[in-house]
Design a protein around this motif. Structure first.
Motif, mmCIF file in Angstrom:
data_model
loop_
_atom_site.group_PDB
_atom_site.id
_atom_site.type_symbol
_atom_site.label_atom_id
_atom_site.label_comp_id
_atom_site.label_asym_id
_atom_site.label_seq_id
_atom_site.Cartn_x
_atom_site.Cartn_y
_atom_site.Cartn_z
ATOM 1 N N ASP A 110 16.793 10.301 12.182
ATOM 2 C CA ASP A 110 17.718 9.112 12.051
ATOM 3 C C ASP A 110 19.029 9.623 11.751
ATOM 4 O OD1 ASP A 110 17.126 9.941 9.525
ATOM 5 O OD2 ASP A 110 17.101 7.945 8.426
ATOM 6 N N GLY A 111 19.214 11.122 11.738
ATOM 7 C CA GLY A 111 20.575 11.834 11.712
ATOM 8 C C GLY A 111 21.018 12.110 10.539
ATOM 9 N N ARG A 112 20.186 12.124 9.406
ATOM 10 C CA ARG A 112 20.609 12.768 8.068
ATOM 11 C C ARG A 112 20.355 14.312 8.357
ATOM 12 N NH1 ARG A 112 20.779 9.142 3.810
ATOM 13 N NH2 ARG A 112 19.851 7.430 5.158
ATOM 14 N N VAL A 113 21.395 14.693 7.622
ATOM 15 C CA VAL A 113 21.780 16.074 7.502
ATOM 16 C C VAL A 113 21.166 16.456 6.329
ATOM 17 C CG1 VAL A 113 23.155 18.077 7.418
ATOM 18 C CG2 VAL A 113 23.880 16.067 8.811
ATOM 19 N N LEU A 114 20.025 17.583 6.670
ATOM 20 C CA LEU A 114 19.206 18.148 5.453
ATOM 21 C C LEU A 114 19.818 19.507 5.025
ATOM 22 C CD1 LEU A 114 15.613 17.178 6.744
ATOM 23 C CD2 LEU A 114 17.296 16.028 5.028
ATOM 24 N N ALA A 115 20.199 20.373 5.943
ATOM 25 C CA ALA A 115 20.735 21.847 5.464
ATOM 26 C C ALA A 115 21.587 22.091 6.671
ATOM 27 C CB ALA A 115 19.813 22.491 5.344
ATOM 28 N N LEU A 116 22.578 23.119 6.526
ATOM 29 C CA LEU A 116 23.463 23.227 7.362
ATOM 30 C C LEU A 116 23.797 25.031 7.349
ATOM 31 C CD1 LEU A 116 25.783 22.319 9.266
ATOM 32 C CD2 LEU A 116 27.434 22.378 7.335
ATOM 33 N N GLU A 117 23.896 25.554 8.309
ATOM 34 C CA GLU A 117 24.136 27.028 8.450
ATOM 35 C C GLU A 117 25.521 27.286 9.246
ATOM 36 O OE1 GLU A 117 19.599 28.908 8.464
ATOM 37 O OE2 GLU A 117 20.764 29.272 10.248
ATOM 38 N N ALA A 118 26.310 28.383 8.775
ATOM 39 C CA ALA A 118 27.513 28.377 9.698
ATOM 40 C C ALA A 118 27.627 29.891 9.959
ATOM 41 C CB ALA A 118 28.492 27.847 8.853
ATOM 42 N N TYR A 133 35.765 31.956 15.427
ATOM 43 C CA TYR A 133 34.674 31.287 16.305
ATOM 44 C C TYR A 133 33.544 31.043 15.123
ATOM 45 C CZ TYR A 133 30.224 31.742 18.391
ATOM 46 O OH TYR A 133 28.948 31.281 19.083
ATOM 47 N N VAL A 134 33.071 29.656 15.330
ATOM 48 C CA VAL A 134 32.293 29.176 14.355
ATOM 49 C C VAL A 134 30.939 28.714 15.220
ATOM 50 C CG1 VAL A 134 31.762 27.634 12.479
ATOM 51 C CG2 VAL A 134 34.267 28.471 12.799
ATOM 52 N N LYS A 135 29.886 29.136 14.521
ATOM 53 C CA LYS A 135 28.683 28.301 15.002
ATOM 54 C C LYS A 135 27.889 27.877 14.022
ATOM 55 C CE LYS A 135 24.182 29.476 17.571
ATOM 56 N NZ LYS A 135 23.581 30.452 18.098
ATOM 57 N N THR A 136 27.686 26.455 14.287
ATOM 58 C CA THR A 136 26.707 25.713 13.180
ATOM 59 C C THR A 136 25.338 25.316 13.521
ATOM 60 O OG1 THR A 136 27.590 23.580 14.101
ATOM 61 C CG2 THR A 136 28.786 24.786 12.075
ATOM 62 N N ARG A 137 24.634 25.498 12.774
ATOM 63 C CA ARG A 137 23.130 24.878 12.907
ATOM 64 C C ARG A 137 22.788 23.842 11.809
ATOM 65 N NH1 ARG A 137 18.790 28.295 12.060
ATOM 66 N NH2 ARG A 137 17.491 27.365 13.839
ATOM 67 N N ALA A 138 22.499 22.811 12.193
ATOM 68 C CA ALA A 138 22.225 21.536 11.275
ATOM 69 C C ALA A 138 20.819 21.329 11.373
ATOM 70 C CB ALA A 138 22.966 20.357 11.632
ATOM 71 N N ALA A 139 20.211 21.219 10.114
ATOM 72 C CA ALA A 139 18.614 20.595 10.195
ATOM 73 C C ALA A 139 18.921 19.192 10.025
ATOM 74 C CB ALA A 139 17.949 21.417 9.278
ATOM 75 N N VAL A 140 18.454 18.375 10.898
ATOM 76 C CA VAL A 140 18.577 16.878 10.616
ATOM 77 C C VAL A 140 17.250 16.227 10.875
ATOM 78 C CG1 VAL A 140 21.009 16.869 11.377
ATOM 79 C CG2 VAL A 140 19.393 16.760 12.912
ATOM 80 N N THR A 141 17.093 14.962 10.170
ATOM 81 C CA THR A 141 16.067 13.882 10.378
ATOM 82 C C THR A 141 16.273 13.387 11.706
ATOM 83 O OG1 THR A 141 17.307 12.297 9.352
ATOM 84 C CG2 THR A 141 16.006 13.628 7.841
ATOM 85 N N THR A 169 17.883 26.838 2.566
ATOM 86 C CA THR A 169 17.940 26.278 3.805
ATOM 87 C C THR A 169 16.845 26.858 4.855
ATOM 88 O OG1 THR A 169 19.355 28.277 4.258
ATOM 89 C CG2 THR A 169 20.529 26.424 3.777
ATOM 90 N N LYS A 170 16.181 27.870 4.523
ATOM 91 C CA LYS A 170 15.288 28.400 5.648
ATOM 92 C C LYS A 170 14.418 27.578 5.603
ATOM 93 C CE LYS A 170 16.370 33.269 5.698
ATOM 94 N NZ LYS A 170 17.224 33.222 4.331
ATOM 95 N N GLU A 171 13.455 27.130 4.333
ATOM 96 C CA GLU A 171 12.369 26.275 4.582
ATOM 97 C C GLU A 171 12.759 24.793 5.152
ATOM 98 O OE1 GLU A 171 9.999 24.707 0.810
ATOM 99 O OE2 GLU A 171 10.418 26.969 0.879
ATOM 100 N N ILE A 172 14.062 24.540 4.744
ATOM 101 C CA ILE A 172 14.419 23.037 5.413
ATOM 102 C C ILE A 172 14.373 23.126 6.962
ATOM 103 C CG2 ILE A 172 16.050 21.403 5.342
ATOM 104 C CD1 ILE A 172 16.758 22.248 2.396
ATOM 105 N N PHE A 173 15.105 24.075 7.289
ATOM 106 C CA PHE A 173 15.048 24.377 8.863
ATOM 107 C C PHE A 173 13.654 24.507 9.431
ATOM 108 C CE2 PHE A 173 19.611 25.136 8.292
ATOM 109 C CZ PHE A 173 20.127 24.689 9.608
ATOM 110 N N ALA A 174 12.993 24.989 8.859
ATOM 111 C CA ALA A 174 11.387 25.280 9.424
ATOM 112 C C ALA A 174 10.942 23.854 9.539
ATOM 113 C CB ALA A 174 10.612 26.079 8.574
ATOM 114 N N GLN A 175 11.073 22.923 8.599
ATOM 115 C CA GLN A 175 10.471 21.818 8.480
ATOM 116 C C GLN A 175 11.224 20.254 9.306
ATOM 117 O OE1 GLN A 175 9.494 21.134 4.534
ATOM 118 N NE2 GLN A 175 8.360 23.031 4.481
#
Lengths: 297, 797, 165
Positions: free
Chosen positions: B314-322, B304-312, B181-187
């Motif tokens: 056009d809306g494609r989800v590449l990675a997800l953190e919760a 309580y939930v916090k999400t972070r989504a790495a997306v392109t 996930t880390k690498e994907i979020f970075a990019q």
């Protein structure tokens, strides 16, 4: 705890018997009519009367009738009878309408007019309606019979002018003018709950469509049903236009100091009143206009 | 609103009894007032118990004086945690899970109380009224301690310690990472963040908890009556903590007036009653009152939930953190990570997200302990689908489109999720398409636009649900949670040809006496009216894991179906012998009649199950050589690690901006629960679960004040939905069978909750979108909606 | 506190019970009269599970004391089916899956046995309004409403033939 503490049960067959028992036991006694507010409090042991005086068998306290332009209702009249009364539907339609908002169908089968007034919940429908018409509350003890206007009867939350030796026997109030419009607006989270805030209004317009007469009471915003009669004086005799209505709502809300609880904050209550007051007044005026049309046309 | 229920064409095998709408067998007693719930059981000479409960959230118990209570006429005894510690052992919750602290609790607290409603003493008297009178006379001296009333504060260094044995209130903490996930979020083109706060709720079965214990001194045997979802596991715990063998305890569950997960654990009150009955050598019973039920039974859902989504772009989800934080309350009746972990596990939902990381924290607080509540993982669908909506909002894309481009399709199945869950035979994409078409999505958007011009704010919320239904033993093993997922059943064809059957599950409204009878009737080849199901008595029923999750169909009815199939095999072997045939393959039984295949036709023979049963029991010499007499089958079955059903909820709302009140419009559910045993029962479950979810989203809330006082101890304050708050639901069924389970069953009953929470929140956000505000917590009370708008207006000023 | 003798008329039968005045009608019906079909759900008048008919009208038996009920006609769920035969309403609940755990069901049946006599053809809105006085945690109410509507129609079709009376 959901079982009541012990008490001695006394069934009164007449008002005289009620007076005797009240005088004998004073603060230790509690009168039960419908019991729809009292018994939950007893089951939770928040109320623990040593003597319970049952008045359900007392004759002559259950009636709805018209005398000399006033409606008289016995204190033991069940809420379902208020709801169904042809007389009230014709002469005072806001009452049957308002009563349908009390609790639920089966609660209204048992609950009484007098019980609700004496319980004096500031958001309950019957106290609001009694205050709206500033009904005479008929109070009796062995010593005397007196009447108190509703606006003086309600002292604060769950507290009335009633003395330990007294009982409410009836109320009376004027029949509505056939040209009078009315509205009862309330806001609840669920159907049947006590209103977070409510507004009851009657309006009569004159030939020029100016406000000739008006009543308004706010429920749930103060420790008693809040009657705005005095404030309304400056709005009577005027044309009920938008400016008039905005000013009326502003002034009404500014006079109130609503509380906060888990169902709504003070601010919520103020905002809701800003919505409900104009809605109620408009509906009442609309009804008044319709009635006017019928009369004139 | 019109009601509509349509079944899509079945893909599965043809059944003659499974899949039939049969009115329930259990209804007669329930409709006529002759059912026996716990409190309806007549137990001669039973004493009545009442618990004395703490008025404080957190306090040291300095002394308990029971003298006045003991001298009250009619009182038999008053006991405290000290006596109970001599008669019972403590509960130890110490599963081998990394990052989870073990916890231990005595039967009643001895040193300190940990929440408002914590039981400190038990009064036993001749009736409940007197027990309550005496309970008021028990004098407990407390030293009030600072209370942890909020899980975020509870994690702070300086917070008071809920459990003195633990070094922290953070009782459980796990971090997992799948993929990179880390690498994907970075990019990533975009990172979309969203938060979701769910409030504390409680189960409120219409029948509260309760139990009755009868100790037989001569036989040294305890009969324990309790409405429980899990009779056998409860018996194991109860016997263990009383120091008895399982041969000395029988648990009998009468009819249960709703459970919803609240009737699984062995509660402290129940153990106290059992111990008292043994100690007094007299029957003792207890029925919880509603206030106790609201304050002290079991709470749930405070997550309580916090999400972070790495997306392109056009809306494609590449990675997800919760990040998940859960308020567990004051004691551990279940492993602390039990519910929060499933939330995390399911969070990728029906989407192709292989790079996923999560952090799950579970915090002790001075509140009623948490337990599973119909869909313990309920928040997960809101989180997943709320994140999809957040992506759509931030990238200005259509929310349906964002779902479509990320969603699994038929060709992707079977699919191993990031968390190593295997999805098979599910239809998220197909049900979404169906839902969109059926609802008229495009038409709605036009209507919404037109309404906005009139100052009316409509919203449509979509929630795609992947519901974990049946947990196999492998799931428990992997999770490190005590317990297994297998189930047991027996089927007996009696000498007269009628059928008795049982399983380890226990119903609390699900209609098992009908659906399990249907499964047995199908497996055996008889009419369901000739099958009688007996549940809830541990001497009668085989040892099973009981009813939890949505395991009733696959584990319960499924095992009974397999047992019935075995019984049928034996029946057909006997039939072959009686008909003078070598091969039972050419025989079948339907409706208790034996059919023979002659050429390509099934022809009914004169032989019936009555004849066969008579032979099996009364004339065993006629049986095939080597066959044992009788027709009694006992079977256990361990389902796959996890079985999934799926659904799509589409909910339309109108939000009154002036008052903050939300009204429901159309509510459509497309559900795929595989082959269903009884569609009417399944519909009832969908209705019930969905309205329970709606109650939670809109109305219900357990409120504690800053001192830890529970303010919602009555049904005037804890608001359940009534018939006027419940929208009418339209259902469309898909029936895609699971290829691995008996009869293609999947199970269901919790997905409705999950779908409702997500769909309603998403719908309200859609309605509020012109105002630039969004809901991030529940309940969606008018006050909360107004506060969002009010704050926005203040900012704009 | 001393017990008192109370004469109760329940489902047409007379019962002499000896109970404390504070004993709720719900408890007396269940424990002293032995009719356990009246269920206790909240004991503060909100849930409606304990509804019985008093002189034909639905009331919460947890808000009545048995001692108050002398001379009143009480009807409980046990009196609704006749000779093992469902009333039209019970039949519709069975057919339409209008109950799950069944705990709230007796209160609902009694409420509507009474209500439909005073309003034989209510709208869905009216049905839901009356039903709002009875809490159900299992069904989501939809099939209850459907069952009540079905019972109304069945009564119409059969010209009251199915009606107990």
């Amino acid at each position: 705890m959901m079982k009541p503490a012990s008490f001695t049960y006394k069934r009164a067959e007449s008002l005289e018997e009620v007076f005797e028992l009240l005088e004998e036991h004073m603060d230790e006694a509690k009168i039960i009519a419908g019991g729809q507010s009292l018994v939950p409090m007893m089951n939770m042991r928040l109320a623990r009367p040593a003597y319970l005086i049952d008045i359900n068998n007392v004759k002559g306290l259950d009636y709805i009738r018209e005398e000399n332009g006033r409606i008289h209702i016995g204190a033991l009249t069940r809420q379902c009878d208020l709801e169904q009364s042809p007389l009230l539907k014709e002469k005072c339609p806001i009452i049957p309408h308002g009563v349908t908002k009390i609790g639920h169908y089966s609660i209204r089968q048992r609950g009484t007019l007098g019980g609700s007034l004496v319980h004096a919940d500031p958001s309950a429908e019957l106290p609001v309606l009694a205050s709206l018409f500033n009904a005479n509350i008929h109070i009796a003890s062995s010593e005397e019979q007196r009447t108190v206007p509703a606006t003086e009867f309600f002292i604060t939350i769950y507290t009335t002018d009633l003395m330990p030796t007294e009982i409410v026997t009836a109320v009376d109030f004027p029949v509505m003018d056939p040209h009078e419009g009315w509205s009862y607006q309330d806001f609840t989270r669920r159907v049947g709950d006590f209103a977070i805030v409510s507004v009851a209004v009657t309006v009569k317009l004159d030939q020029e469509e100016k406000v000739e007469n008006m009543r308004m009471v706010i429920g749930g915003a103060e420790t008693i049903p809040f009657n705005l009669q005095e404030m309304l004086q400056s709005y009577i005799g005027k044309k009920a236009d938008d400016e008039w209505l905005t000013s009326l709502a502003e002034e009404a809300v500014s006079m109130l100091e609503p509380g906060s609880d888990i169902h709504a904050s003070e601010e919520d209550r103020r905002e809701l009143l800003h919505v409900l007051i104009p809605k109620a007044v408009k509906e009442a005026i609309q009804r008044a206009e319709q009635k006017g049309d019928r009369v004139h046309g | 609103m019109t009601e509509q229920t349509r079944e899509m064409k079945k893909k599965g095998e043809d059944f003659s009894v499974i899949g039939k709408r049969i009115p329930r067998k259990e209804d007669y007693r329930l409709l006529t007032g002759t059912a026996k719930f716990l409190d309806d059981m007549e137990i001669p000479k039973a004493l009545h118990a009442c618990f004395v409960r703490s008025p404080h959230a957190h306090a040291r118990i300095l002394s308990i004086n029971t003298e006045k209570a003991l001298s009250f006429p009619g009182v038999v005894t008053v006991v405290t945690g000290k006596e109970l510690a001599e008669w019972t052992t403590s509960a130890v919750m110490a599963p081998p899970i990394e990052g989870l602290y073990p916890m231990e609790m005595t039967t009643l607290p001895i040193d300190k109380v940990r929440f408002d409603g914590d039981p400190v003493a038990c009064v036993v008297a001749v009736d409940r009224y007197i027990a309550e009178d005496a309970a008021e006379l028990v004098e407990v001296e407390y030293e009030v301690l600072p209370a942890v009333t909020n899980m975020f504060d509870g994690m702070k260094e300086e917070a008071a310690r809920v459990d003195d044995q633990l070094p922290t209130n953070l009782v459980s903490h796990q971090i997992y990472e799948y993929g990179n996930t880390k690498e994907i979020f970075a990019q990533a083109d975009h990172i979309v963040e969203a938060t979701f706060s769910q409030h504390r709720q409680t189960h409120v079965p219409m029948e509260t908890r309760g139990c009755a214990a009868v100790w037989d001194e001569g036989r040294q045997h305890l009969t324990f009556y309790v409405g429980t979802q899990v009779p056998h596991p409860l018996r194991t715990s109860l016997a263990g903590r009383l120091g008895l063998k399982e041969t000395q305890v029988n648990v009998i569950s009468p009819d249960i007036g709703g459970a919803f997960g609240q009737k699984i654990a062995l509660y402290r009150e129940e153990l106290t009653i059992a111990a008292l009955a043994r100690h007094l050598k007299r029957p003792v019973r207890w029925r919880e009152d509603r206030m106790e039920n609201l304050l002290a039974a079991s709470h749930a859902r405070q997550d309580y939930v916090k999400t972070r989504a790495a997306v392109t772009k056009d809306g494609r989800v590449l990675a997800l953190e919760a990040e998940i934080i859960s308020d567990f309350g004051a004691y551990s009746f279940f492993p602390a990570n039990y519910m929060a972990r499933v939330i995390a596990m399911l969070l990728p939902g029906p989407y192709k997200i292989q790079d996923y990381a999560y952090d799950v924290k579970v915090v002790l607080t001075n509140k009623c302990p948490a337990g599973p509540f119909r869909a313990p993982m309920a928040v997960t669908s809101w989180v997943t689908e709320g994140t999809m909506d957040a992506i759509a909002r931030e990238l200005n894309l259509d929310p349906v489109h964002v779902r479509q481009i990320n969603m699994l399709r038929e060709e992707d199945l079977p699919y191993l999720t990031a968390t190593n869950e295997l999805y098979e035979d599910i239809t998220p994409y197909e049900t979404l398409e169906k839902g969109i078409a059926e609802f008229g999505y495009g038409e709605f958007r036009k209507r919404q636009e037109a309404a906005r011009k009139e100052g009316r704010y409509l919203g449509l919320g979509i929630c795609v649900v992947v519901e974990s239904t049946t947990y196999g033993s492998e799931f428990y093993k992997k999770a490190g949670i005590p317990g297994t997922g297998h189930e047991a059943a027996w089927v007996r064809v009696e000498p007269t040809g009628v059928v008795n059957a049982s399983a380890g599950i226990m119903g609390s409204g699900q209609g098992y006496e009908t659906t399990v009878a249907q499964a047995v009737a199908e497996g055996l080849g008889v009419n369901p009216e000739d099958v009688s199901i007996h549940l809830g008595d541990t001497l009668l029923a085989p040892y099973g894991m009981g009813s939890r999750g949505a395991r009733g169909a696959v584990a319960g009815a499924g095992t009974a179906y397999l047992a019935a199939r075995e019984a049928q095999k034996k029946v057909l072997q006997i039939a072959a012998k009686l008909l003078g045939l070598d091969d039972p393959q050419l025989l079948k039984m339907e409706g208790g009649n034996i059919f023979r295949r002659i050429e390509n036709e099934w022809v009914q023979t004169d032989l019936t199950l009555v004849d066969i049963a008579k032979t099996a029991y009364l004339n065993p010499m006629e049986l095939p050589e080597g066959m044992e007499p009788g027709i009694e089958i006992h079977k256990t079955y361990d389902p796959p690690p996890m079985t999934y059903s799926n659904a799509v909820h589409l909910c339309e709302v109108e939000v009154d901006i002036e008052t903050g009140k939300t009204e429901f419009g159309r509510y459509l559910i497309v559900e795929d629960a595989g082959n269903v045993i009884n569609p009417q029962v399944v519909e009832g479950q969908v209705h019930g679960a969905t309205i329970l979810g709606i109650g939670g989203v809109m109305l219900e809330e357990v409120v504690y004040d800053e001192n830890g006082q529970n303010l919602t101890g009555s049904l005037m304050d804890y608001l359940l939905p009534t018939a006027c708050e419940a929208p009418t639901l339209e259902l469309v069924h898909f029936n895609t069978p699971n290829r691995k389970t008996p009869a293609g069953l999947k199970g269901m009953s919790e997905g409705g909750v999950m779908g409702a929470i997500g769909a309603v929140c998403n719908a309200v956000n859609d309605a509020l979108s012109p105002f630039g505000v969004k809901v991030e917590k529940q309940p969606l009370s008018p006050g909360y909606i107004r506060s969002l708008i009010r704050n926005k207006e203040a900012k704009n000023r | 506190m001393d017990k008192v003798g109370v004469q109760l008329k329940v489902n047409g039968e007379t019962y002499h019970v000896f109970v404390e005045p504070r004993k709720l009608l719900s408890d007396v019906l269940r424990e002293d009269v032995g009719l356990t079909g009246t269920h206790v759900g909240c004991e503060h008048g909100v849930c409606g599970a304990c509804t019985v008919l008093v002189n034909g009208k639905p009331m919460r038996s947890c808000l009545l004391f048995a001692v108050q009920m002398e001379g009143e006609e009480i009807t409980t769920i046990e009196a609704i089916a006749q000779d093992g035969k469902y009333s039209a309403l019970q039949k519709a609940f069975h057919e339409e899956h209008g109950l799950q755990c069944g705990y709230c069901t007796p209160g609902i049946i009694l409420t509507f046995e009474s209500y439909l006599k005073s309003n034989p053809a209510p709208t869905e809105e009216e049905i839901r309004d009356v039903l709002s006085g009875n809490l159900c945690r299992c069904t989501g109410y939809q099939n209850i409403v459907k069952a009540i509507q079905k019972a109304i129609n069945a009564k119409g079709d059969l010209n009251g033939e199915e009606d107990r009376q």
